[in-house]
Design a protein around this motif. Structure first.
Motif, PDB file in Angstrom:
ATOM      1  N   HIS A 195       0.814  -1.227   0.000  1.00 34.83           N
ATOM      2  CA  HIS A 195       0.000   0.000   0.000  1.00 34.83           C
ATOM      3  C   HIS A 195       0.846   1.275   0.000  1.00 34.83           C
ATOM      4  O   HIS A 195       1.918   1.326   0.614  1.00 34.83           O
ATOM      5  CB  HIS A 195      -0.963  -0.008   1.200  1.00 34.83           C
ATOM      6  N   CYS A 196       0.304   2.298  -0.662  1.00 34.78           N
ATOM      7  CA  CYS A 196       1.034   3.564  -0.855  1.00 34.78           C
ATOM      8  C   CYS A 196       1.612   4.200   0.418  1.00 34.78           C
ATOM      9  O   CYS A 196       2.760   4.659   0.393  1.00 34.78           O
ATOM     10  CB  CYS A 196       0.135   4.583  -1.563  1.00 34.78           C
ATOM     11  N   PRO A 197       0.872   4.260   1.533  1.00 37.31           N
ATOM     12  CA  PRO A 197       1.424   4.963   2.703  1.00 37.31           C
ATOM     13  C   PRO A 197       2.786   4.415   3.143  1.00 37.31           C
ATOM     14  O   PRO A 197       3.573   5.134   3.751  1.00 37.31           O
ATOM     15  CB  PRO A 197       0.376   4.735   3.797  1.00 37.31           C
ATOM     16  N   LEU A 198       3.050   3.158   2.808  1.00 34.54           N
ATOM     17  CA  LEU A 198       4.323   2.558   3.206  1.00 34.54           C
ATOM     18  C   LEU A 198       5.484   3.102   2.370  1.00 34.54           C
ATOM     19  O   LEU A 198       6.647   2.849   2.657  1.00 34.54           O
ATOM     20  CB  LEU A 198       4.254   1.029   3.068  1.00 34.54           C
ATOM     21  N   MET A 199       5.116   3.848   1.320  1.00 34.90           N
ATOM     22  CA  MET A 199       6.152   4.377   0.427  1.00 34.90           C
ATOM     23  C   MET A 199       6.209   5.893   0.402  1.00 34.90           C
ATOM     24  O   MET A 199       7.098   6.471  -0.224  1.00 34.90           O
ATOM     25  CB  MET A 199       5.905   3.876  -0.989  1.00 34.90           C
ATOM     26  N   THR A 200       5.262   6.552   1.058  1.00 42.32           N
ATOM     27  CA  THR A 200       5.175   8.014   0.966  1.00 42.32           C
ATOM     28  C   THR A 200       6.511   8.680   1.315  1.00 42.32           C
ATOM     29  O   THR A 200       7.000   9.528   0.580  1.00 42.32           O
ATOM     30  CB  THR A 200       4.063   8.544   1.904  1.00 42.32           C
ATOM     31  N   ASN A 201       7.106   8.261   2.422  1.00 42.00           N
ATOM     32  CA  ASN A 201       8.398   8.846   2.823  1.00 42.00           C
ATOM     33  C   ASN A 201       9.470   8.640   1.768  1.00 42.00           C
ATOM     34  O   ASN A 201      10.202   9.548   1.424  1.00 42.00           O
ATOM     35  CB  ASN A 201       8.884   8.194   4.124  1.00 42.00           C
ATOM     36  N   ARG A 202       9.546   7.425   1.282  1.00 41.06           N
ATOM     37  CA  ARG A 202      10.571   7.090   0.278  1.00 41.06           C
ATOM     38  C   ARG A 202      10.419   7.934  -0.980  1.00 41.06           C
ATOM     39  O   ARG A 202      11.387   8.246  -1.646  1.00 41.06           O
ATOM     40  CB  ARG A 202      10.416   5.630  -0.166  1.00 41.06           C
ATOM     41  N   GLU A 219      14.242   6.966 -11.849  1.00 37.01           N
ATOM     42  CA  GLU A 219      13.196   6.805 -12.879  1.00 37.01           C
ATOM     43  C   GLU A 219      12.006   6.022 -12.296  1.00 37.01           C
ATOM     44  O   GLU A 219      10.849   6.357 -12.498  1.00 37.01           O
ATOM     45  CB  GLU A 219      13.796   6.019 -14.039  1.00 37.01           C
ATOM     46  N   TYR A 220      12.351   5.006 -11.541  1.00 38.51           N
ATOM     47  CA  TYR A 220      11.314   4.172 -10.923  1.00 38.51           C
ATOM     48  C   TYR A 220      10.518   4.978  -9.896  1.00 38.51           C
ATOM     49  O   TYR A 220       9.293   4.889  -9.820  1.00 38.51           O
ATOM     50  CB  TYR A 220      11.980   2.968 -10.256  1.00 38.51           C
ATOM     51  N   ALA A 221      11.266   5.822  -9.139  1.00 33.44           N
ATOM     52  CA  ALA A 221      10.612   6.660  -8.127  1.00 33.44           C
ATOM     53  C   ALA A 221       9.604   7.589  -8.802  1.00 33.44           C
ATOM     54  O   ALA A 221       8.477   7.770  -8.315  1.00 33.44           O
ATOM     55  CB  ALA A 221      11.656   7.457  -7.361  1.00 33.44           C
ATOM     56  N   LYS A 227       1.689   7.012  -9.332  1.00 31.80           N
ATOM     57  CA  LYS A 227       0.653   6.078  -8.833  1.00 31.80           C
ATOM     58  C   LYS A 227       0.277   6.359  -7.389  1.00 31.80           C
ATOM     59  O   LYS A 227      -0.864   6.155  -6.997  1.00 31.80           O
ATOM     60  CB  LYS A 227       1.147   4.642  -8.973  1.00 31.80           C
ATOM     61  N   CYS A 228       1.251   6.775  -6.581  1.00 35.84           N
ATOM     62  CA  CYS A 228       0.992   7.038  -5.154  1.00 35.84           C
ATOM     63  C   CYS A 228       1.125   8.528  -4.881  1.00 35.84           C
ATOM     64  O   CYS A 228       2.246   9.043  -4.770  1.00 35.84           O
ATOM     65  CB  CYS A 228       2.007   6.305  -4.284  1.00 35.84           C
ATOM     66  N   LYS A 229       0.023   9.226  -4.754  1.00 33.62           N
ATOM     67  CA  LYS A 229       0.079  10.648  -4.395  1.00 33.62           C
ATOM     68  C   LYS A 229       0.334  10.745  -2.885  1.00 33.62           C
ATOM     69  O   LYS A 229       0.005   9.811  -2.137  1.00 33.62           O
ATOM     70  CB  LYS A 229      -1.242  11.346  -4.779  1.00 33.62           C
ATOM     71  N   PRO A 230       0.873  11.891  -2.425  1.00 33.58           N
ATOM     72  CA  PRO A 230       1.310  11.952  -1.012  1.00 33.58           C
ATOM     73  C   PRO A 230       0.229  11.620   0.012  1.00 33.58           C
ATOM     74  O   PRO A 230       0.536  11.112   1.089  1.00 33.58           O
ATOM     75  CB  PRO A 230       1.776  13.402  -0.849  1.00 33.58           C
ATOM     76  N   THR A 231      -1.032  11.918  -0.310  1.00 37.14           N
ATOM     77  CA  THR A 231      -2.068  11.680   0.702  1.00 37.14           C
ATOM     78  C   THR A 231      -2.875  10.399   0.433  1.00 37.14           C
ATOM     79  O   THR A 231      -3.845  10.131   1.134  1.00 37.14           O
ATOM     80  CB  THR A 231      -3.064  12.865   0.719  1.00 37.14           C
ATOM     81  N   ASP A 232      -2.440   9.642  -0.544  1.00 31.97           N
ATOM     82  CA  ASP A 232      -3.175   8.410  -0.922  1.00 31.97           C
ATOM     83  C   ASP A 232      -2.987   7.336   0.153  1.00 31.97           C
ATOM     84  O   ASP A 232      -1.871   6.905   0.423  1.00 31.97           O
ATOM     85  CB  ASP A 232      -2.625   7.921  -2.268  1.00 31.97           C
ATOM     86  N   THR A 233      -4.078   6.927   0.769  1.00 28.63           N
ATOM     87  CA  THR A 233      -3.947   5.897   1.815  1.00 28.63           C
ATOM     88  C   THR A 233      -4.508   4.549   1.366  1.00 28.63           C
ATOM     89  O   THR A 233      -4.454   3.578   2.132  1.00 28.63           O
ATOM     90  CB  THR A 233      -4.709   6.319   3.093  1.00 28.63           C
ATOM     91  N   GLY A 260      13.392  -2.215  -5.647  1.00 26.46           N
ATOM     92  CA  GLY A 260      12.580  -2.858  -4.609  1.00 26.46           C
ATOM     93  C   GLY A 260      11.613  -1.826  -4.044  1.00 26.46           C
ATOM     94  O   GLY A 260      11.967  -0.648  -3.944  1.00 26.46           O
ATOM     95  N   LEU A 261      10.410  -2.279  -3.674  1.00 25.16           N
ATOM     96  CA  LEU A 261       9.380  -1.303  -3.285  1.00 25.16           C
ATOM     97  C   LEU A 261       9.642  -0.670  -1.918  1.00 25.16           C
ATOM     98  O   LEU A 261       9.540   0.531  -1.756  1.00 25.16           O
ATOM     99  CB  LEU A 261       8.024  -2.009  -3.290  1.00 25.16           C
TER     100      LEU A 261
END
Ligand code: HEM
Length: 319
Positions: A195-202, A219-221, A227-233, A260-261
């Motif tokens: 899920h996106c929130p696990l990646m927001t910081n990254r 590029e991957y970031a 796909k993952c906007k900052p507030t997407d939970t 890696g994700l």
């Protein structure tokens, strides 16, 4: 004299080894006499369910990991909350799915051999069969586990996707698993979603200065940020894009390319041993075999055998 001393020490060690093996109490085919069709019954339920919903394979595999890492592989993840909040209610467990498959397997087994097959063994068998249903690896599952009676949200202390390599190695080591097991079992991320929130910081604010994690391919970031906007939970991403339903070595190829994700996936490149295993798996053809070996090891963590624990009648409640 020296020779006889050596013999005594050897005998002592042998006794210790035998005691350890008995304490372990697991073996392949444990239900061979008491419930000979147990494994076939579980497999039938799993295959039927996964034919309808193949994405259930990933959370079922993850469920076994989450069971084994908290109180050992004792089926504590399956218990519902009663007087206290159960493990299931802890944040990392909220995205687990597929509990109904364990219930269905148990119900089918209770009809044929009541009170014989433990819920913890059912989960171990299901984790294997779910991988077979995805045309992934197979392995011989040791059985003979008994079920725990306790499940407590406060005891859930699973490895985190934000962990660095030192923490991951320590967490696995305390469970009797080594660097290779850590890498191979992380390969479970060849299937499923995160899920996106696990990646927001990254992606957006790695050091508090609006930057992204430098260990993530830029590029991957950029692609992930679309796909993952900052507030997407709510959005979930394929952890192994393009082949997230297929069990293959592409997870290691991604990690090797800094794609890696999670931080915990990327961290596998930060230690010389784990890095070497990632690169070896990305190149080689031993993943299926190695995965089976590490799953069997994980399945031995803190098991209850012999007279310990119980055989639950229903997997969601202690007897
Ligand atoms: C090394 C430490 C590990 C960490 C930090 C970790 C962390 C995570 C996280 C954060 C997710 C995403 C959950 C979500 O967003 O819903 C996930 C998913 C998953 N993990 Fe791990 N994991 C680890 C090891 C393992 C192991 C050992 C296995 C199994 C052998 C495994 C199998 C899976 C699977 C199959 C999924 C996808 C679940 C789904 O699609 O519902 N993970 N993991």
């Amino acid at each position: 004299m020296v020779a006889s001393k050596r013999l005594v020490v050897s005998c002592f060690l042998l006794v210790l080894l035998i005691a350890e093996a008995n304490a372990q109490g697991l073996k392949v085919g444990f239900y061979g006499k008491t419930c000979p069709h147990a494994e076939g019954i579980v497999r039938k339920v799993v295959f039927a369910a996964m034919k309808k919903a193949p994405t259930l394979g990933a959370p079922l595999l993850r469920m076994f990991f989450h069971d084994c890492f908290v109180r050992g592989c004792d089926g504590s993840i399956l218990l519902d909350s009663s007087n206290n909040q159960a493990e299931k209610n802890a944040v990392p467990n909220l995205s687990l799915r597929g509990f109904g498959i364990i219930d269905d397997s148990k119900a089918a087994l209770e009809k044929v051999c009541p009170g014989i097959v433990s819920c913890s063994d059912i989960l171990a068998l299901i984790a294997r069969d779910a991988m077979v249903a995805l045309e992934g690896p197979t392995w011989e599952v040791e059985t003979g586990r008994r079920d725990g009676r306790v499940s407590n949200i406060n005891e859930v202390n699973l490895p985190s996707p934000f962990d660095n390599i030192a923490k991951l190695i320590t967490d696995f080591r305390t469970k009797g698993l080594n660097e290779k097991d850590l890498v191979i079992l992380s390969g479970g991320h060849t299937i499923g979603m995160g899920h996106c929130p696990l990646m927001t910081n990254r992606l957006y604010n790695f050091t508090g200065r609006g930057d992204s994690d430098p260990s993530l391919d830029s590029e991957y970031a950029a692609n992930l940020r679309k796909k993952c906007k900052p507030t997407d939970t709510t959005t979930a991403l394929e952890m192994d894009p393009g082949s997230f339903k297929t069990f293959d070595v592409s997870y290691f190829k991604l990690v090797a390319k800094r794609r890696g994700l999670f931080q915990s996936d990327a961290a596998l490149l930060d230690n010389s041993k784990t890095r070497a295993y990632v690169l070896q798996q990305a190149r080689g053809s031993t993943f299926f075999h190695d995965f089976g070996v590490s799953m069997v090891k994980m399945g031995r963590i803190g098991v209850l055998t012999g007279r310990a624990g119980e055989i639950r009648k229903m997997c969601r409640v202690p007897n």
